[in-house]
Structure formats: C-alpha cells, structure tokens
Design an enzyme around this catalytic site. Structure first.
Site, PDB file in Angstrom:
ATOM      1  N   LEU A   1       0.885  -1.159   0.000  1.00  0.00           N
ATOM      2  CA  LEU A   1       0.000   0.000   0.000  1.00  0.00           C
ATOM      3  C   LEU A   1       0.925   1.211   0.000  1.00  0.00           C
ATOM      4  CD1 LEU A   1      -3.005   0.757   0.087  1.00  0.00           C
ATOM      5  CD2 LEU A   1      -2.872   0.713   2.576  1.00  0.00           C
ATOM      6  N   ASP A   2       0.716   2.104  -0.944  1.00  0.00           N
ATOM      7  CA  ASP A   2       1.603   3.246  -1.112  1.00  0.00           C
ATOM      8  C   ASP A   2       1.803   4.026   0.184  1.00  0.00           C
ATOM      9  OD1 ASP A   2       1.830   2.744  -3.848  1.00  0.00           O
ATOM     10  OD2 ASP A   2       0.140   4.047  -4.329  1.00  0.00           O
ATOM     11  N   PHE A   3       2.969   4.651   0.294  1.00  0.00           N
ATOM     12  CA  PHE A   3       3.346   5.495   1.426  1.00  0.00           C
ATOM     13  C   PHE A   3       2.268   6.541   1.713  1.00  0.00           C
ATOM     14  CE2 PHE A   3       5.869   9.158   3.079  1.00  0.00           C
ATOM     15  CZ  PHE A   3       6.441   8.551   4.187  1.00  0.00           C
TER      16      PHE A   3
END
Length: 180
Positions: free
Chosen positions: A44-46
């Site tokens: 899951l993206d930053f």
C-alpha cells in the site's frame, strides 16, 4: 492453518518492515507491529491509508497478493471534482494506462464516509469541489487507483483501502492491528 494480521496503515508509513532509503528514516510496519514471521501480502503506497493483510505463510501470502487470483480490493477515494456517469462508466469498463487496459472496476459515487481525520489533511482548493468514490479492483498495478481516477479527469486526493477479499477495516483504528 496460517496466521493472518489485519493492519490499518496510517498515511506516511512504508508498507514494509525496514526503510532502505538513506537519510531520515521513515515510519515502517515495525513501528506498529511486533509479530515475528509475519510479512505483508501486497503493498500500500506510502501516501495511501487503510487495510493491509499480513501473514506468516508464503502460500497464503501469494494467494492474497497475486493478481492471477483476482482477489477484490475495495478503496475509498476522495477525488477532485464530481465524476459524472461517463467517468464512472469508463472506470467500470477499464481505463487505458501506459502499460495497457485495466480490468473493469466496480465504481460508484458515495457520500462522505465516516473516516478518521488524515494527518496531514488533504489540500483543499476553494474553486474545485471534491467527492468520494468507492472502487473495487481485482488487480494491483503500481498506484493503479490513483492513475485510474486521474485518467478519467479526477485526481485522487486521499486513498483508503477498505477491504481485501473478505477482510475489512471494520472499526480498526489507524495504526492498530488484530489477528484473525
């Protein structure tokens, strides 16, 4: 039976246990989860928030993360503007991205969801309204939901993964986790 952990990843946290980047360390899963032997099933993206599934079994991990199994992932996306039926239909049919057409998504406009405040808050522009979409995809290309909403003219401002397969956030506070 393998073990499963559900984690509500806050904004600005890496979806891995270490930060290999030089310089100031960024928050990682290790700052929240003390469960040796568990690893993320997907990323899951930053700058995205929400549900991450971790497991202690490679087979289960692959089954959750591998796009061949088409496990549905549902996202709540706060977007710029108010998508019309044509934009929603484009998302439902599949959007052309640089590497090709996405699989069809389930896409609907929704009322503002009752979510926790994001820290930092999204940028708000007085002249451009924002609205919320619920998108369910069955693949996991890099930054896919963000690129899909941008492709139909509605860039994503905030992105929260609500569910992965049968698992949901279900009252899990940001930074909290539980075994299932």
């Amino acid at each position: 039976m393998s073990g499963i952990i559900l984690f509500n990843k806050p904004y600005g946290v890496l979806s891995q246990f270490t930060d290999e980047r030089q310089g100031t360390p960024r928050p990682t899963l290790a700052d929240f989860i003390d469960a040796p032997g568990f690893y993320p099933a997907g990323r899951l993206d930053f700058d995205s928030e929400g549900l991450m599934v971790l497991c202690d079994d490679g087979r289960t991990q692959a089954r959750i993360a591998d796009p061949r199994f088409k496990l549905p992932k549902t996202y709540l996306a706060q977007v710029e503007g108010e998508p019309d039926e044509m934009a929603l239909e484009a998302l439902r049919k599949g959007v052309k991205l640089k590497e090709g057409l996405t699989r069809p998504a389930m896409a609907d406009s929704i009322a503002d969801p009752a979510l926790w405040p994001r820290d930092p808050p999204i940028r708000v522009r007085k002249t451009i309204p924002d609205s919320w979409l619920r998108l369910t995809i069955t693949e996991g290309r890099n930054r896919q939901v963000r690129r899909m909403t941008a492709a139909v003219g509605h860039p994503t401002l905030r992105l929260v993964r609500w569910s992965v397969g049968e698992w949901t956030l279900d009252a899990l506070a940001p930074g909290a986790w539980r075994r299932v």
